[in-house]
Design a protein around this motif. Structure first.
Motif, PDB file in Angstrom:
ATOM      1  N   ASP A 165       0.825  -1.212   0.000  1.00  0.00           N
ATOM      2  CA  ASP A 165       0.000   0.000   0.000  1.00  0.00           C
ATOM      3  C   ASP A 165       0.859   1.262   0.000  1.00  0.00           C
ATOM      4  O   ASP A 165       0.458   2.306  -0.535  1.00  0.00           O
ATOM      5  CB  ASP A 165      -0.925   0.020   1.220  1.00  0.00           C
ATOM      6  CG  ASP A 165      -2.044  -1.012   1.127  1.00  0.00           C
ATOM      7  OD1 ASP A 165      -2.301  -1.512   0.008  1.00  0.00           O
ATOM      8  OD2 ASP A 165      -2.649  -1.323   2.168  1.00  0.00           O
ATOM      9  N   ALA A 166       2.035   1.168   0.610  1.00  0.00           N
ATOM     10  CA  ALA A 166       2.946   2.313   0.681  1.00  0.00           C
ATOM     11  C   ALA A 166       3.878   2.380  -0.520  1.00  0.00           C
ATOM     12  O   ALA A 166       4.712   3.289  -0.606  1.00  0.00           O
ATOM     13  CB  ALA A 166       3.774   2.232   1.960  1.00  0.00           C
ATOM     14  N   ARG A 189       6.193   0.173  -1.168  1.00  0.00           N
ATOM     15  CA  ARG A 189       7.500  -0.224  -0.667  1.00  0.00           C
ATOM     16  C   ARG A 189       7.689  -1.728  -0.816  1.00  0.00           C
ATOM     17  O   ARG A 189       6.730  -2.495  -0.852  1.00  0.00           O
ATOM     18  CB  ARG A 189       7.641   0.151   0.822  1.00  0.00           C
ATOM     19  CG  ARG A 189       7.515   1.624   1.119  1.00  0.00           C
ATOM     20  CD  ARG A 189       7.519   1.884   2.618  1.00  0.00           C
ATOM     21  NE  ARG A 189       8.735   1.359   3.254  1.00  0.00           N
ATOM     22  CZ  ARG A 189       8.883   1.268   4.577  1.00  0.00           C
ATOM     23  NH1 ARG A 189       7.894   1.633   5.383  1.00  0.00           N
ATOM     24  NH2 ARG A 189      10.015   0.799   5.083  1.00  0.00           N
ATOM     25  N   ARG A 241      -1.241   7.908  11.917  1.00  0.00           N
ATOM     26  CA  ARG A 241      -0.298   8.328  10.888  1.00  0.00           C
ATOM     27  C   ARG A 241       0.310   9.695  11.200  1.00  0.00           C
ATOM     28  O   ARG A 241       1.486   9.940  10.887  1.00  0.00           O
ATOM     29  CB  ARG A 241      -0.975   8.352   9.513  1.00  0.00           C
ATOM     30  CG  ARG A 241      -1.290   6.976   8.970  1.00  0.00           C
ATOM     31  CD  ARG A 241      -1.709   7.019   7.519  1.00  0.00           C
ATOM     32  NE  ARG A 241      -0.626   7.466   6.646  1.00  0.00           N
ATOM     33  CZ  ARG A 241      -0.687   7.473   5.321  1.00  0.00           C
ATOM     34  NH1 ARG A 241      -1.797   7.060   4.716  1.00  0.00           N
ATOM     35  NH2 ARG A 241       0.337   7.883   4.589  1.00  0.00           N
ATOM     36  N   LEU A 266       3.128   2.845   6.508  1.00  0.00           N
ATOM     37  CA  LEU A 266       2.756   3.864   5.532  1.00  0.00           C
ATOM     38  C   LEU A 266       3.582   5.132   5.707  1.00  0.00           C
ATOM     39  O   LEU A 266       3.809   5.868   4.739  1.00  0.00           O
ATOM     40  CB  LEU A 266       1.268   4.191   5.648  1.00  0.00           C
ATOM     41  CG  LEU A 266       0.309   3.133   5.096  1.00  0.00           C
ATOM     42  CD1 LEU A 266      -1.125   3.455   5.516  1.00  0.00           C
ATOM     43  CD2 LEU A 266       0.408   3.041   3.576  1.00  0.00           C
ATOM     44  N   GLU A 267       4.059   5.374   6.943  1.00  0.00           N
ATOM     45  CA  GLU A 267       4.840   6.576   7.220  1.00  0.00           C
ATOM     46  C   GLU A 267       6.343   6.300   7.302  1.00  0.00           C
ATOM     47  O   GLU A 267       7.104   7.130   7.760  1.00  0.00           O
ATOM     48  CB  GLU A 267       4.346   7.243   8.508  1.00  0.00           C
ATOM     49  CG  GLU A 267       2.911   7.759   8.427  1.00  0.00           C
ATOM     50  CD  GLU A 267       2.720   8.846   7.372  1.00  0.00           C
ATOM     51  OE1 GLU A 267       3.716   9.513   6.997  1.00  0.00           O
ATOM     52  OE2 GLU A 267       1.569   9.018   6.917  1.00  0.00           O
TER      53      GLU A 267
END
Length: 247
Positions: free
Chosen positions: A38-39, A41, A191, A227-228
């Motif tokens: 989702d990120a 990565r 987040r 995500l961060e």
């Protein structure tokens, strides 16, 4: 929380879910992989650290048999007992709890990583007490991103000076930052705290620090952390089950 002699009684290996360590490990790995996708990565950029505090050596051994080899401990005496019982396994031990000054020598001698450095005095003791025959102790500075008085961690404003001082100490290698933000149930709030961590991390890199580690995210918020930009997630409950509250 304490890393002194009165650590909680260890959870027995016969607790519910004890027969399913591999299934729980695979489930957490799948969550990491989905969050990384989702990120945008590679899942390989996120390391899983099993937070095994209060769970006994046999629970760690069972998880190691499933392929997990990095474990994080909060209580020193408990950790040393587990290390002795598991010395036949090629495990990497991380200290992730608050650090008392009289515990630094044992931490410096028996751990590869420390995630919870928040004072120069503690960093200096770890540096002086790291045995010369060992590789540098890999350290993260704990950042108090939520400003909670009850939690350890350096304030954001004090981070640059502490990072500069720690980076100069022999026997230590500053790798990045760690945080335990205030609990939140909504992803946006989660987040926001982790984004503040990432911004502080990037600011240190801009100052010339060669960092590669953001230790953030636990069982309830690992997706938001990834995500961060998390590179290490510290997972306990999702791997070992709920901890019993001890008096």
């Amino acid at each position: 929380m304490d890393n002194g002699p009165n650590f909680p009684k260890l959870e027995p290996v016969s607790r519910p879910l004890a027969g399913m360590p591999c299934e729980r490990l695979r489930a957490v790995q799948a969550r990491i992989a989905r969050a990384a996708a989702d990120a945008g990565r590679d899942a390989a950029t996120v390391r899983l650290l099993a937070a095994s505090k209060t769970f006994d050596a046999e629970a760690v051994r069972a998880m190691a048999a499933c392929g997990q080899h990095e474990f994080g401990e909060n209580y020193l005496r408990e950790a040393l007992d587990k290390q002795a019982a598991l010395r036949d396994l090629p495990l990497v031990w991380h200290f992730i709890g608050p650090i008392q000054g009289n515990k630094t020598r044992a931490i410096a001698e028996h751990f590869s990583w420390v995630h919870s450095v928040d004072r120069l005095k503690i960093a200096g003791r770890l540096s002086a007490q790291r045995p010369a025959g060992l590789l540098p102790l890999q350290v993260c500075i704990e950042l108090n991103v939520s400003g909670e008085a009850s939690k350890g961690g350096v304030a954001v404003a004090e981070l640059p000076a502490l990072a500069e001082a720690v980076s100069q100490l022999p026997g230590l290698q500053l790798r990045g930052l760690m945080a335990i933000p205030a609990p939140a149930t909504d992803v946006a709030t989660q987040r926001a705290a982790f984004r503040q961590m990432h911004e502080a991390y990037e600011a240190l890199i801009a100052r010339g620090h060669a960092l590669d580690t953001l230790s953030m995210g636990m069982s309830a918020d690992l997706e938001a952390a990834i995500l961060e930009g998390a590179t290490i997630v510290r997972i306990g409950t999702a791997l070992f089950g709920e901890r019993t509250k001890h008096a």
